[in-house]
Motif scaffolding. Sequence first.
Motif, PDB file in Angstrom:
ATOM      1  N   VAL A 262      30.926  23.301  -8.623  1.00 58.52           N
ATOM      2  CA  VAL A 262      31.546  22.287  -9.478  1.00 58.52           C
ATOM      3  C   VAL A 262      33.058  22.214  -9.287  1.00 58.52           C
ATOM      4  O   VAL A 262      33.721  21.371  -9.899  1.00 58.52           O
ATOM      5  CB  VAL A 262      31.222  22.552 -10.965  1.00 58.52           C
ATOM      6  N   GLY A 263      33.634  23.067  -8.454  1.00 60.21           N
ATOM      7  CA  GLY A 263      35.075  23.013  -8.218  1.00 60.21           C
ATOM      8  C   GLY A 263      35.521  24.184  -7.368  1.00 60.21           C
ATOM      9  O   GLY A 263      34.723  25.053  -6.988  1.00 60.21           O
ATOM     10  N   HIS A 264      36.810  24.197  -7.062  1.00 60.84           N
ATOM     11  CA  HIS A 264      37.366  25.326  -6.306  1.00 60.84           C
ATOM     12  C   HIS A 264      38.802  25.564  -6.744  1.00 60.84           C
ATOM     13  O   HIS A 264      39.484  24.662  -7.247  1.00 60.84           O
ATOM     14  CB  HIS A 264      37.282  25.077  -4.793  1.00 60.84           C
ATOM     15  N   VAL A 363      41.988  29.124 -15.995  1.00 62.46           N
ATOM     16  CA  VAL A 363      40.959  29.206 -17.041  1.00 62.46           C
ATOM     17  C   VAL A 363      40.558  27.810 -17.495  1.00 62.46           C
ATOM     18  O   VAL A 363      39.367  27.507 -17.660  1.00 62.46           O
ATOM     19  CB  VAL A 363      41.459  30.059 -18.223  1.00 62.46           C
ATOM     20  N   ARG A 364      41.535  26.941 -17.707  1.00 57.77           N
ATOM     21  CA  ARG A 364      41.213  25.574 -18.136  1.00 57.77           C
ATOM     22  C   ARG A 364      40.382  24.843 -17.083  1.00 57.77           C
ATOM     23  O   ARG A 364      39.473  24.068 -17.410  1.00 57.77           O
ATOM     24  CB  ARG A 364      42.501  24.796 -18.436  1.00 57.77           C
ATOM     25  N   LYS A 365      40.697  25.078 -15.821  1.00 56.05           N
ATOM     26  CA  LYS A 365      39.958  24.426 -14.736  1.00 56.05           C
ATOM     27  C   LYS A 365      38.483  24.818 -14.777  1.00 56.05           C
ATOM     28  O   LYS A 365      37.600  23.972 -14.595  1.00 56.05           O
ATOM     29  CB  LYS A 365      40.584  24.806 -13.389  1.00 56.05           C
ATOM     30  N   THR A 366      38.206  26.080 -15.029  1.00 49.51           N
ATOM     31  CA  THR A 366      36.809  26.521 -15.106  1.00 49.51           C
ATOM     32  C   THR A 366      36.146  26.067 -16.402  1.00 49.51           C
ATOM     33  O   THR A 366      34.948  25.761 -16.416  1.00 49.51           O
ATOM     34  CB  THR A 366      36.723  28.044 -14.975  1.00 49.51           C
ATOM     35  N   GLY A 370      32.627  24.122 -17.295  1.00 49.85           N
ATOM     36  CA  GLY A 370      31.630  24.999 -17.933  1.00 49.85           C
ATOM     37  C   GLY A 370      31.173  26.119 -17.030  1.00 49.85           C
ATOM     38  O   GLY A 370      30.025  26.568 -17.126  1.00 49.85           O
ATOM     39  N   ALA A 371      32.056  26.616 -16.149  1.00 50.08           N
ATOM     40  CA  ALA A 371      31.713  27.668 -15.190  1.00 50.08           C
ATOM     41  C   ALA A 371      32.501  28.934 -15.526  1.00 50.08           C
ATOM     42  O   ALA A 371      33.692  29.033 -15.209  1.00 50.08           O
ATOM     43  CB  ALA A 371      32.020  27.211 -13.767  1.00 50.08           C
ATOM     44  N   ASP A 372      31.858  29.882 -16.171  1.00 47.76           N
ATOM     45  CA  ASP A 372      32.514  31.121 -16.588  1.00 47.76           C
ATOM     46  C   ASP A 372      32.459  32.141 -15.458  1.00 47.76           C
ATOM     47  O   ASP A 372      31.637  33.063 -15.461  1.00 47.76           O
ATOM     48  CB  ASP A 372      31.837  31.667 -17.846  1.00 47.76           C
ATOM     49  N   ILE A 373      33.339  31.992 -14.474  1.00 48.58           N
ATOM     50  CA  ILE A 373      33.355  32.914 -13.345  1.00 48.58           C
ATOM     51  C   ILE A 373      33.965  34.264 -13.714  1.00 48.58           C
ATOM     52  O   ILE A 373      33.826  35.231 -12.957  1.00 48.58           O
ATOM     53  CB  ILE A 373      34.129  32.306 -12.158  1.00 48.58           C
TER      54      ILE A 373
END
Length: 423
Positions: A262-264, A363-366, A370-373
């Motif tokens: 969903v992103g990088h 943190v905001r980007k994740t 909704g991706a809690d890496i």
Amino acid sequence: MTSPNRQTKKNAATRKPGPLKLALVSLVAMLLATLLTGCWDRLEIEERAIILGVGIDAAPKDEVDKPKNITFIGDNRPKMDAPKLRVTVQIAVPGRIPLGPSEGGGGSKSGEKPVWVVNAVGHTIDDAFNSIQQEVAHRLFWGHLRVIVISKKVAEEGLANINEYLRRNPEVRRTSWMIVSEGEAGELMRIVPQLERVPILYILSTMDHAVQMGKLPNAFAGYYWSAASSKGADPLLPYIRTVESGSFEVAGLAFFRSDRMVGHTEPLEIGAYMGIKNMQSGGYSVLVQIPDTETSVMYQITHRKSRIDVAIRNGKPEISVKIHNEGNLLEKSNEEVQLSRQVIAQIEQELTKLGPNLFNTLVRKTQEKGADIFGFGEYVRAKQPGYWNKEIRTKENWESMYKDIRVNMQITYSIRRVGGKTT
């Protein structure tokens, strides 16, 4: 006349062994026989097609629809919603893998390539590998697979089928690298690096050295699968892109929600991720300006220490992250400012002032995806089990809640060394 003693010895010599002795002799014979079967199923290394690397791309529909009658006949294909794949493999050529440092990169002295690159398309990953096996004389062997490169397009469509196949295959090592490529993954199977004769080993050494230098977390395949199976965490993979020199660069971390990318992140945000995860070895540098001057210094983090706490406030989890970074000054842009104790203190204050922006942005980007890496959900499960079991329970619920929770960052910096030149 025979003496009594001689007659007794003769009777003892002709006496049959007892049942216990026979059992012991039989047992020893059986154990010795097992030593003779060590090579009954041996397979010479030249009789294996050793896969070193795999590249997985999305396949054009017209290529997949060409029937090969390998896994199904004609149009009798099952309906599937999985993306159609093109798989490119790098197979070691026996006798051409260099064993010493005497030869140059990209091949041997005679110009023979040490690997053979083969590709095929399929409706699933195993369907594609069945097509490759039709072209290769020896059985495909996965025991030496080191790198799996997946294109961004495939990662965004989902890795469910790919991970399902790889996790079922007992020959695939959990310490193999899984990487997301911004471009075509198959192209990375064909690069000719200048520092390594076997192309896939150059990708492998790049990943391993980045970990050693503190520029990348050790996010191999097993780490991804573990996070994907956790209720309170989402997986990530290294994200790379090719460069003009014909090589590639580590461009960030690809993060996932469930099995879809969903992103990088950006490269410097890798350091922020490692700080939150308490990965103590640091390797990234940041350029910071000394307050009220036109002089900048390069600061490199060498060590980190972090702590994560969880509290329930207003019915929602609240995460508090405290990170202390320790590092060295590597460079000063000019000679106008001397590095006195007061100036060093000003640099530390400036870093402490600006540093949280990087962490909060990541943190905001994740959270937006909704991706809690970071695995904050696992901290909630561990420290607030009653709340988790009552209010959250599932991974899907946590991914939705993660978007709205509050994450407080407290970041501090200190300078340990300023180099041999102190002014």
